[in-house]
Design an enzyme around this catalytic site. Sequence first.
Site, PDB file in Angstrom:
ATOM      1  N   LYS A  60       0.601  -1.937  -0.910  1.00  0.00           N
ATOM      2  CA  LYS A  60       1.181  -3.195  -1.388  1.00  0.00           C
ATOM      3  C   LYS A  60       0.391  -4.370  -0.829  1.00  0.00           C
ATOM      4  O   LYS A  60       0.137  -4.439   0.383  1.00  0.00           O
ATOM      5  CB  LYS A  60       2.627  -3.317  -0.898  1.00  0.00           C
ATOM      6  CG  LYS A  60       3.638  -2.633  -1.784  1.00  0.00           C
ATOM      7  CD  LYS A  60       5.008  -2.862  -1.185  1.00  0.00           C
ATOM      8  CE  LYS A  60       6.103  -2.734  -2.189  1.00  0.00           C
ATOM      9  NZ  LYS A  60       7.407  -3.029  -1.598  1.00  0.00           N
TER      10      LYS A  60
HETATM   11  C1  E4P Z   1      10.183  -3.585  -3.361  1.00  0.00           C
HETATM   12  O1  E4P Z   1       9.204  -2.895  -3.360  1.00  0.00           O
HETATM   13  C2  E4P Z   1      10.818  -4.191  -2.183  1.00  0.00           C
HETATM   14  O2  E4P Z   1      10.672  -3.346  -1.089  1.00  0.00           O
HETATM   15  C3  E4P Z   1      12.275  -4.394  -2.348  1.00  0.00           C
HETATM   16  O3  E4P Z   1      12.742  -4.064  -3.631  1.00  0.00           O
HETATM   17  C4  E4P Z   1      12.804  -5.677  -1.809  1.00  0.00           C
HETATM   18  O4  E4P Z   1      14.180  -5.708  -2.033  1.00  0.00           O
HETATM   19  P1  E4P Z   1      15.192  -6.629  -1.233  1.00  0.00           P
HETATM   20  O5  E4P Z   1      15.170  -7.962  -1.847  1.00  0.00           O
HETATM   21  O6  E4P Z   1      16.512  -5.933  -1.436  1.00  0.00           O
HETATM   22  O7  E4P Z   1      14.770  -6.625   0.199  1.00  0.00           O
END
Ligand code: E4P
Length: 230
Positions: A84
Amino acid sequence: MRLFLDTADINEIKKAKAWGVLSGVTTNPSIIARQKKDFFSLATEICETVYPMPVSLEAVDREPEAMADQARKLSEISRNVVVKLPANPAGMEALTLIRGESVKTNLTLVFSPTQALLATMAGADFISPFIGRLEDRGYDGLGMVRELMEALDRHESKTEVIAASIRDPHQIVEIAKAGVHIATVPFVILEKMLLNTMTDMDLDKFLKDWEEVPGREYMFREEIRKAAGA
Ligand code: E4P
């Protein structure tokens, strides 16, 4: 649509895998920090548990060269690692630095269709638009994803969209209707997708009625059925 689990909890990952619905795992630094485990061991265990399904692990720096270097190192953990990178100028530069290398990428923290378009043009394997975090701040997260799908659908691209930051099961239905390729969900949302008290109540009734069926004691006991010549 495929389903990824947004977690670093091995037990949750194993449960989702046992339900036959798991196609990958996503994490972020906050999710990893919650586990309070050695990062390398945890990441390795997750990758082995779901191999060859993709596992997103996040680069943690602000500088393009440092992120590119981290991306290479994270990719050495396992062949199913997806790195990422933030959908910002530094992340785009890091993506360009590792282009042509065997590093899979997921451009994350996408909050607008324009970020999605640029990440796609730069050749990201995945992009992650964050629905819940937009809605937490009073914006139309689902609307943003619908708009970006409409824009991307008009063009050939290898990039897959992972709808992220999901807050409730209904959002997943809306995401599916918008043609999104993947939804990544926390385990608690996955559980809620199956939760229905009518299913529980009616199952109770079926099991109670089964008690009245003659021969029920033998039906599932092969040795007894064989002995009876059935
Ligand atoms: C996606 O890859 C993220 O890790 C995640 O969906 C973030 O979600 P949140 O807003 O619930 O922390």
